[in-house]
Design a protein around this motif. Sequence first.
Motif, PDB file in Angstrom:
ATOM      1  N   ARG A   1      -6.568   3.740   1.033  1.00  0.00           N
ATOM      2  CA  ARG A   1      -6.963   5.129   0.816  1.00  0.00           C
ATOM      3  C   ARG A   1      -5.772   6.072   0.765  1.00  0.00           C
ATOM      4  NH1 ARG A   1     -12.519   6.479   1.039  1.00  0.00           N
ATOM      5  NH2 ARG A   1     -13.477   4.594   0.247  1.00  0.00           N
ATOM      6  N   ARG A   2      -4.815   5.766   1.591  1.00  0.00           N
ATOM      7  CA  ARG A   2      -3.707   6.715   1.647  1.00  0.00           C
ATOM      8  C   ARG A   2      -2.547   6.185   0.821  1.00  0.00           C
ATOM      9  NH1 ARG A   2      -0.318   4.895   6.140  1.00  0.00           N
ATOM     10  NH2 ARG A   2      -1.108   2.827   6.496  1.00  0.00           N
ATOM     11  N   CYS A   3      -1.767   7.082   0.392  1.00  0.00           N
ATOM     12  CA  CYS A   3      -0.618   6.693  -0.404  1.00  0.00           C
ATOM     13  C   CYS A   3       0.596   7.404   0.161  1.00  0.00           C
ATOM     14  CB  CYS A   3      -0.842   7.091  -1.862  1.00  0.00           C
ATOM     15  SG  CYS A   3       0.620   6.818  -2.842  1.00  0.00           S
TER      16      CYS A   3
ATOM     17  N   GLY B   1       0.783  -1.226   0.000  1.00  0.00           N
ATOM     18  CA  GLY B   1       0.000   0.000   0.000  1.00  0.00           C
ATOM     19  C   GLY B   1       0.814   1.275   0.000  1.00  0.00           C
ATOM     20  N   ARG B   2       2.092   1.145  -0.089  1.00  0.00           N
ATOM     21  CA  ARG B   2       2.919   2.337  -0.134  1.00  0.00           C
ATOM     22  C   ARG B   2       3.789   2.313  -1.377  1.00  0.00           C
ATOM     23  NH1 ARG B   2       5.586   3.139   5.670  1.00  0.00           N
ATOM     24  NH2 ARG B   2       6.530   1.137   5.227  1.00  0.00           N
ATOM     25  N   LEU B   3       4.119   3.500  -1.808  1.00  0.00           N
ATOM     26  CA  LEU B   3       5.006   3.587  -2.962  1.00  0.00           C
ATOM     27  C   LEU B   3       6.440   3.709  -2.472  1.00  0.00           C
ATOM     28  CD1 LEU B   3       3.121   5.950  -5.393  1.00  0.00           C
ATOM     29  CD2 LEU B   3       3.643   3.560  -5.736  1.00  0.00           C
ATOM     30  N   VAL B   4       7.226   2.756  -2.858  1.00  0.00           N
ATOM     31  CA  VAL B   4       8.609   2.725  -2.393  1.00  0.00           C
ATOM     32  C   VAL B   4       9.534   3.042  -3.563  1.00  0.00           C
ATOM     33  CG1 VAL B   4      10.403   1.305  -1.348  1.00  0.00           C
ATOM     34  CG2 VAL B   4       8.016   1.007  -0.652  1.00  0.00           C
ATOM     35  N   GLU B   5      10.425   3.952  -3.315  1.00  0.00           N
ATOM     36  CA  GLU B   5      11.396   4.318  -4.334  1.00  0.00           C
ATOM     37  C   GLU B   5      12.303   3.118  -4.612  1.00  0.00           C
ATOM     38  OE1 GLU B   5      13.502   7.790  -3.221  1.00  0.00           O
ATOM     39  OE2 GLU B   5      14.706   7.816  -5.024  1.00  0.00           O
ATOM     40  N   ASP B   6      12.449   2.827  -5.868  1.00  0.00           N
ATOM     41  CA  ASP B   6      13.238   1.650  -6.240  1.00  0.00           C
ATOM     42  C   ASP B   6      14.526   2.093  -6.916  1.00  0.00           C
ATOM     43  OD1 ASP B   6      14.105  -0.860  -6.834  1.00  0.00           O
ATOM     44  OD2 ASP B   6      12.754  -1.148  -8.512  1.00  0.00           O
ATOM     45  N   LYS B   7      15.407   2.618  -6.091  1.00  0.00           N
ATOM     46  CA  LYS B   7      16.639   3.164  -6.649  1.00  0.00           C
ATOM     47  C   LYS B   7      17.517   2.085  -7.263  1.00  0.00           C
ATOM     48  CE  LYS B   7      17.582   7.519  -4.351  1.00  0.00           C
ATOM     49  NZ  LYS B   7      18.151   8.121  -3.148  1.00  0.00           N
ATOM     50  N   MET B   8      17.507   0.915  -6.646  1.00  0.00           N
ATOM     51  CA  MET B   8      18.367  -0.152  -7.132  1.00  0.00           C
ATOM     52  C   MET B   8      17.716  -0.931  -8.266  1.00  0.00           C
ATOM     53  SD  MET B   8      20.757   0.522  -5.103  1.00  0.00           S
ATOM     54  CE  MET B   8      21.933  -0.812  -5.286  1.00  0.00           C
TER      55      MET B   8
END
Length: 82
Positions: free
Chosen positions: A71-73, A31-38
């Motif tokens: 609902r939340r991001c 449910g969360r947007l995670v930065e995928d730097k790798m």
Amino acid sequence: MRGGHVPQRTCRGCGRKEPQAALVRYVAVEGRLVEDKMKRLPGKGIYCCNQDKCRERMAKRSRKVLKQGERRCVVVTEEGSV
Ligand SMILES: [Zn+2]
């Protein structure tokens, strides 16, 4: 296969097309947007310019890729997560 072809991705924030390398990839995790730097996180990735404006808009638009009922991001960057 096609030499010299640069893959393009669309920013979820402003909708601009940029070379993949110029955008930051995010993956929906729990449910969360995670930065995928790798660039190693599995799952459906979405791309966004490295700008706060675009990130905000992406967060609003990307609820569709998150789990239904979520609902939340929250956008998680590597700097912000331990
Ligand atoms: Zn953008």
